[in-house]
Design an enzyme around this catalytic site. Structure first.
Site, mmCIF file in Angstrom:
data_model
loop_
_atom_site.group_PDB
_atom_site.id
_atom_site.type_symbol
_atom_site.label_atom_id
_atom_site.label_comp_id
_atom_site.label_asym_id
_atom_site.label_seq_id
_atom_site.Cartn_x
_atom_site.Cartn_y
_atom_site.Cartn_z
ATOM 1 N N ASP A 1 -7.499 28.921 44.879
ATOM 2 C CA ASP A 1 -6.088 27.839 44.705
ATOM 3 C C ASP A 1 -6.059 27.345 43.316
ATOM 4 O O ASP A 1 -7.082 26.310 43.005
ATOM 5 C CB ASP A 1 -5.585 27.015 45.604
ATOM 6 C CG ASP A 1 -5.447 27.668 47.059
ATOM 7 O OD1 ASP A 1 -4.314 27.825 47.101
ATOM 8 O OD2 ASP A 1 -6.282 27.812 47.693
ATOM 9 N N ARG B 1 -12.374 -2.072 -2.231
ATOM 10 C CA ARG B 1 -12.591 -2.935 -1.094
ATOM 11 C C ARG B 1 -13.986 -3.282 -1.061
ATOM 12 O O ARG B 1 -14.830 -2.282 -1.270
ATOM 13 C CB ARG B 1 -12.221 -2.683 0.162
ATOM 14 C CG ARG B 1 -10.878 -3.313 0.637
ATOM 15 C CD ARG B 1 -10.633 -2.852 2.226
ATOM 16 N NE ARG B 1 -10.642 -1.651 2.631
ATOM 17 C CZ ARG B 1 -12.105 -1.239 3.331
ATOM 18 N NH1 ARG B 1 -12.838 -2.048 3.637
ATOM 19 N NH2 ARG B 1 -12.209 0.105 3.388
ATOM 20 N N ASP C 1 -12.897 30.594 42.174
ATOM 21 C CA ASP C 1 -12.003 29.702 43.046
ATOM 22 C C ASP C 1 -10.754 30.182 43.410
ATOM 23 O O ASP C 1 -10.460 31.150 42.574
ATOM 24 C CB ASP C 1 -12.141 28.296 42.497
ATOM 25 C CG ASP C 1 -10.874 27.333 43.119
ATOM 26 O OD1 ASP C 1 -10.997 27.501 44.357
ATOM 27 O OD2 ASP C 1 -9.841 26.823 42.743
ATOM 28 N N LYS D 1 -6.498 8.211 -7.523
ATOM 29 C CA LYS D 1 -5.237 8.654 -7.798
ATOM 30 C C LYS D 1 -4.607 7.689 -8.582
ATOM 31 O O LYS D 1 -3.523 8.025 -9.493
ATOM 32 C CB LYS D 1 -4.422 8.922 -6.319
ATOM 33 C CG LYS D 1 -5.423 10.164 -5.827
ATOM 34 C CD LYS D 1 -4.911 10.371 -4.421
ATOM 35 C CE LYS D 1 -5.561 11.760 -4.054
ATOM 36 N NZ LYS D 1 -4.686 12.608 -3.189
ATOM 37 N N GLY E 1 0.693 -1.153 0.148
ATOM 38 C CA GLY E 1 0.146 0.029 0.004
ATOM 39 C C GLY E 1 0.783 1.170 -0.110
ATOM 40 O O GLY E 1 1.979 1.121 0.112
ATOM 41 N N LEU F 1 -8.022 6.197 -2.596
ATOM 42 C CA LEU F 1 -6.539 5.971 -3.437
ATOM 43 C C LEU F 1 -6.927 5.584 -4.901
ATOM 44 O O LEU F 1 -5.885 5.943 -5.951
ATOM 45 C CB LEU F 1 -5.429 5.221 -3.037
ATOM 46 C CG LEU F 1 -5.201 5.800 -1.215
ATOM 47 C CD1 LEU F 1 -4.183 4.690 -0.744
ATOM 48 C CD2 LEU F 1 -4.386 7.147 -1.408
ATOM 49 N N ASP G 1 -4.581 5.868 12.540
ATOM 50 C CA ASP G 1 -6.107 5.455 12.000
ATOM 51 C C ASP G 1 -6.791 5.158 13.275
ATOM 52 O O ASP G 1 -6.517 5.086 14.361
ATOM 53 C CB ASP G 1 -6.009 4.492 11.095
ATOM 54 C CG ASP G 1 -6.868 4.638 9.951
ATOM 55 O OD1 ASP G 1 -7.446 5.703 9.943
ATOM 56 O OD2 ASP G 1 -7.070 3.888 8.846
HETATM 57 P P1 ADP Z 1 -9.622 1.848 1.526
HETATM 58 O O1 ADP Z 1 -8.474 2.521 2.227
HETATM 59 O O2 ADP Z 1 -10.851 2.348 1.935
HETATM 60 O O3 ADP Z 1 -9.485 0.412 0.850
HETATM 61 P P2 ADP Z 1 -8.672 3.245 -0.776
HETATM 62 O O4 ADP Z 1 -9.230 3.642 -2.220
HETATM 63 O O5 ADP Z 1 -7.992 4.733 -0.291
HETATM 64 O O6 ADP Z 1 -9.840 2.800 0.012
HETATM 65 O O7 ADP Z 1 -7.507 2.242 -0.995
HETATM 66 C C1 ADP Z 1 -7.731 1.242 -1.469
HETATM 67 C C2 ADP Z 1 -6.284 0.291 -1.807
HETATM 68 O O8 ADP Z 1 -6.628 -0.847 -2.061
HETATM 69 C C3 ADP Z 1 -5.720 0.880 -2.975
HETATM 70 O O9 ADP Z 1 -4.374 1.073 -2.949
HETATM 71 C C4 ADP Z 1 -6.090 -0.001 -4.013
HETATM 72 O O10 ADP Z 1 -5.118 -0.362 -5.121
HETATM 73 C C5 ADP Z 1 -6.149 -1.457 -3.306
HETATM 74 N N1 ADP Z 1 -7.241 -2.248 -3.771
HETATM 75 C C6 ADP Z 1 -8.433 -1.965 -3.766
HETATM 76 N N2 ADP Z 1 -9.065 -2.917 -4.567
HETATM 77 C C7 ADP Z 1 -8.302 -3.960 -4.853
HETATM 78 C C8 ADP Z 1 -8.250 -5.304 -5.489
HETATM 79 N N3 ADP Z 1 -9.332 -5.647 -5.833
HETATM 80 N N4 ADP Z 1 -6.958 -5.832 -5.558
HETATM 81 C C9 ADP Z 1 -6.069 -5.158 -5.121
HETATM 82 N N5 ADP Z 1 -5.814 -4.213 -4.530
HETATM 83 C C10 ADP Z 1 -7.133 -3.424 -4.299
HETATM 84 C C1 G6P Z 2 -9.064 1.725 5.361
HETATM 85 C C2 G6P Z 2 -8.488 1.993 6.603
HETATM 86 C C3 G6P Z 2 -7.074 1.273 7.028
HETATM 87 C C4 G6P Z 2 -7.322 -0.238 6.675
HETATM 88 C C5 G6P Z 2 -7.858 -0.569 5.381
HETATM 89 C C6 G6P Z 2 -8.099 -1.863 5.120
HETATM 90 O O1 G6P Z 2 -8.121 2.150 4.436
HETATM 91 O O2 G6P Z 2 -8.190 3.388 6.780
HETATM 92 O O3 G6P Z 2 -6.625 1.482 8.512
HETATM 93 O O4 G6P Z 2 -6.273 -0.964 7.082
HETATM 94 O O5 G6P Z 2 -9.165 0.138 5.370
HETATM 95 O O6 G6P Z 2 -8.940 -2.630 6.216
HETATM 96 P P1 G6P Z 2 -8.644 -3.661 7.173
HETATM 97 O O7 G6P Z 2 -9.433 -3.804 8.197
HETATM 98 O O8 G6P Z 2 -8.666 -4.737 6.091
HETATM 99 O O9 G6P Z 2 -7.189 -3.251 7.504
#
Ligand code: ADP
Ligand code: G6P
Length: 804
Positions: free
Chosen positions: A541, A307, A539, A413, A49, A410, A176
């Site tokens: 002191d 996710r 108060d 981006k 990450g 992310l 976090d």
């Molecule tokens: P969150 O932190 O809530 O999961 P973000 O978009 O900020 O959401 O970050 C998600 C991260 O997980 C990104 O770096 C992305 O590349 C990675 N990611 C999301 N989906 C997948 C997937 N199916 N397989 C691999 N990496 C993933």
């Molecule tokens: C978000 C949270 C992270 C966490 C990630 C994945 O990005 O801000 O702290 O690590 O989700 O979630 P998990 O519960 O699998 O760690």
């Protein structure tokens, strides 16, 4: 030490390894531990990450530490953390095993702390989805316990880093929502050790507005926990403002909205908006190298990568795509929707339900629109490698990043970083932090299903020129504001806090705050307004005079005395000092005539005309006090501890007793006091022995106000109460809603019912100055017969006093 991983994985961050040691604390370690099927040995499986990519090389470079959960409840202290394998070229490869500080959680802790409190309570609430949040005190207790566990491990890591030299500055960077209580736990421990460590926190998710945050039964504890830091970073300014607002409204802290500061005790906590970035160049390079994965070239790809989380708006997105196909059948067989979803938090009910709903919705849409050679949705439920992701990002015509709420996101981006061929279009939700800066995206409210459907159509039809110019700007910004820039900015911000709270002068922080703002204006002017009369109940002191090892040494500063004198001469200001001391003693210490003094927590009250009120106590009470005094003197008055006899009260002082002897003495003194049938309460380095009556500073304050202003006093006057002690809470509570109340506190984690907190005596003095200037410059007000909030004539006051 020369490290053996490729140049591009080394830290891009300026660092001073000879002085600073970075200790990162996050819920998970920067790699996953897996047991090798053949050997049974643990091996590291890297996670790449953005956070790990940016921060791990710094930890490696400076010989720092990474504290985190192993990610596997079956592991115990007997499972040693392995070194990285020789083939490992990821950013964590250089982390030697002694730099990894594992936190082991058992299954019960995992269920309760992680699934329960973190992901069942805090995650939905912080994403403003309060209807999904569950509040369980069992989960909360485990959350506290696990935060303590992380704090203990971090303290060990700090101790190790100090072994590198006395000048080393440990820089603790906590990540976090899993660890919000840790900063104040650490702060207390570090204060006891006089440590020079700096504490920083970054929240990767949104911080909700006050009206949502206050639903959490432990809202104050989270705020107090975080305020243990020197610096707290959020993705965007809106989250910073929400946090400041919560500190102000829930804790009564003074805040500076313009400079993003919170005054907490004698310290200033810096708040900063630091939007996270991605390893832009790495994604671009992967996009350059990755082979094409989707064979059909004619069809345009619409891509979603998330996710599997209900905050991501996946079902809304699918429904919008369905509506698009319904409304624009000309696109059938011309597009493919690829949704890649990583399984996440699969033990939590909400996530299981989402999985089922996704299967149903996708099944329905595919069933409805598929043709012999085409299905509209390809659903990949699983983790895809970053190289593969880069290929999808590169080849997508549209990326749909449409969360209902997201700290940053992310994926948006990463998509633009990989857009190195035919420029595509980013459809983005304004409810993601990314929506704040990625303004060249097509921003759309994900709840507007019809509008999203139409926007997909416009994106597909957008001219190349427009796509190109939008994408160029998006890429340029993300390239500059990459993850290294983010980490650099965080470290710079936390280093800058040393000038705000220098160890040598704890008052500097406060004056910095006061020069930056004047919240008396904001708060008190609203309350005091043009009121004809103001009663000041203060108060002594710790509020007017600084606390001292002996009561005789707690001297009222001259400036404070003068201002109190002037205020007491002002016909519209009524001054009363309410103290724990005997009334004669407090009068002697303050030295001003013509004001009201209350002593012994209000058991005796001396009016300006010399008349005295004494709370009636049973006759045998005095004998009990005399007997208790003798017992205390015989048994616990040694090693610097002594007892002050105030007539009806006794105060047992132990400020001059060495720490390790205190516990035993306090325990015995308390036994004696309670054994004698008196009530025992704690004060600053002291125990108070009081009569078992309901009379306290609150009752005394109400009595004083009634006596001075008549039965309907609350309609006639404005009241300001300030106190620093536990005993003042009774008055603060009694006057709740009737007065502007201030708790003077410089220590951590003090809970109070007061509206506002003040850091120290200086802040009280500044408040008195504000009151003096306000009362002298406010517009003269004509008494009106119709206005019940104004004191009418002295005759009426006397009349009402008589009837009272
Ligand atoms: P969150 O932190 O809530 O999961 P973000 O978009 O900020 O959401 O970050 C998600 C991260 O997980 C990104 O770096 C992305 O590349 C990675 N990611 C999301 N989906 C997948 C997937 N199916 N397989 C691999 N990496 C993933
Ligand atoms: C978000 C949270 C992270 C966490 C990630 C994945 O990005 O801000 O702290 O690590 O989700 O979630 P998990 O519960 O699998 O760690």
């Amino acid at each position: 030490m020369e490290l053996n991983f490729p140049q591009e994985l080394k830290s891009g961050i300026e660092w001073n390894p000879s002085r600073e040691r970075l200790i990162v604390v996050s819920n998970r370690l920067p790699f996953v531990l897996k047991r090798d099927d053949l050997t049974g040995k643990l091996i590291r499986k890297s996670s790449a990450g953005g956070l790990v990519t940016a921060v791990a090389p710094v930890v490696v470079d400076c010989g720092g530490r990474w504290v985190g959960w192993t990610g596997d409840c079956s592991l115990t202290v007997d499972d040693e953390i392995p070194e990285a394998s020789e083939e490992d070229t990821t950013p964590t490869a250089g982390l030697l095993k002694h730099q990894v500080v594992p936190v082991y959680l058992n299954q019960q802790q995992f269920d309760s702390y992680y699934n329960g409190c973190c992901n069942g309570t805090l995650w939905p609430l912080f994403h403003s989805m309060s209807d999904r949040a569950v509040y369980s005190s069992e989960y909360w207790q485990d959350y506290i316990q696990v935060n303590q566990l992380f704090a203990d491990k971090t303290l060990e890591a700090i101790e190790f880093s100090k072994m590198d030299g006395p000048d080393i500055v440990p820089l603790i960077w906590i990540h976090d929502y899993h660890l919000t209580l840790m900063p104040s736990i650490l702060r207390q421990a570090l204060n006891e050790k006089n440590s020079n460590a700096l504490l920083g926190f970054f929240l990767h998710i949104p911080f909700p507005p006050w009206d949502i945050f206050r639903l959490l039964p432990w809202d104050d504890e989270i705020l107090l926990g975080l305020l243990g830091c020197d610096m707290i970073g959020f993705h965007i300014e809106d989250y910073c403002i929400n946090f400041l607002d919560c500190c102000h409204r829930r804790l009564g802290c003074r805040i500076d909205r313009k400079n993003l500061l919170v005054e907490y005790g004698n310290r200033i906590v810096k708040i900063a908006a630091l939007p996270i970035g991605i390893p832009f160049d790495r994604f671009q390079r992967m996009a350059e190298e990755a082979p094409r994965l989707v064979k059909e070239k004619r069809q345009k790809i619409i891509l979603g990568v998330d996710r599997l989380d209900y905050t991501k708006g996946l079902v809304h997105r699918l429904k919008a795509f369905e509506r698009f196909l319904e409304k624009h059948p000309e696109h059938i067989e011309e597009v493919i929707f690829i949704q890649i979803a990583v399984p996440s938090r699969t033990d939590v009910k909400e996530y299981q339900e989402l999985k089922e709903e996704m299967d149903q919705v996708i099944g329905r849409i595919n069933g409805r629109f598929s043709t012999a050679n085409w299905s509209p949705i390809r659903y990949i439920y699983g983790c895809v490698s970053q190289a593969e992701l880069a290929a999808y990002y590169r080849d997508a015509f549209i990326a749909m990043v449409t969360p209902l709420r997201d700290g940053m996101n992310l994926v948006a981006k990463e998509f633009v970083a990989c857009q190195i061929e035919e420029p595509g279009v980013l459809i983005l939700s304004p409810f993601a932090g990314a929506g704040e800066t990625m303004q060249e995206a097509l921003l759309i409210n994900p709840y507007k299903i019809d509008d999203v459907a139409e926007l997909i159509c416009s994106a597909l039809e957008m001219s190349r020129d427009e796509r190109e110019v939008r994408m160029k700007n998006l890429r340029r910004r993300e390239k500059v504001n990459n993850v290294d820039a983010w980490a650099q900015a965080f470290l710079k911000a936390i280093r800058s806090t040393t000038s705000m709270n220098p160890e040598s002068d704890s008052k500097t922080g406060s004056s910095l705050m006061s020069s930056a703002m004047d919240d008396y204006d904001e708060y008190l002017s609203k309350y005091v307004g043009n009121a004809e009369k103001l009663a000041l109940l203060l108060d002594y002191d710790g509020t007017l005079a600084p606390l001292a090892p002996h009561p005789d040494l707690a001297i009222l500063p001259n400036e404070t005395r003068k201002i109190l004198q002037r205020l007491s001469n002002c016909p519209d200001v009524y001054v009363s000092i309410i103290s724990n001391r005997s009334v004669d003693n407090v009068k002697k210490m303050v030295g001003i005539e013509n004001i009201t003094y209350a002593g012994k927590n209000g058991l005796e009250i001396l009016h300006p005309d010399g008349t005295k009120f004494v709370y009636p106590l049973p006759v045998e009470y005095e004998d009990k006090v005399r007997c208790l005094l003798r017992q205390l003197q015989e048994e616990v008055c040694h090693d610097g501890a002594w007892v002050e006899h105030k007539g009806l009260l006794l105060t047992y002082h132990y400020s001059e007793t060495v720490m390790h002897l205190r516990t035993g003495l306090i325990k015995r003194a308390r036994e004696l006091i309670e054994g004698a049938g008196l009530v025992c309460t704690t004060a600053y380095c002291a125990l108070e022995a009081k009569p078992p009556s309901q009379w306290n500073k609150g009752q005394a304050a109400l009595y004083i106000l009634r006596t001075a202003f008549g039965v309907d006093w609350e309609e006639r006057i404005r009241i300001v109460y300030a106190g620093d002690d536990f005993t003042d809470e009774a008055a603060i509570k009694a006057l709740k809603g009737l007065a502007a109340t201030f708790r003077v506190t410089s220590t951590l984690a003090v809970k109070t019912a007061a509206d506002r907190r003040l850091a120290n005596n200086d802040s009280v003095l500044r408040m008195l100055k504000w009151i003096e200037s306000h009362m002298t410059k406010r517009k003269p007000r004509l008494s009106s017969r119709n206005s019940s909030s104004v004191l009418e004539t002295m005759d009426e006051v006397q009349q009402s006093q008589l009837s009272a």
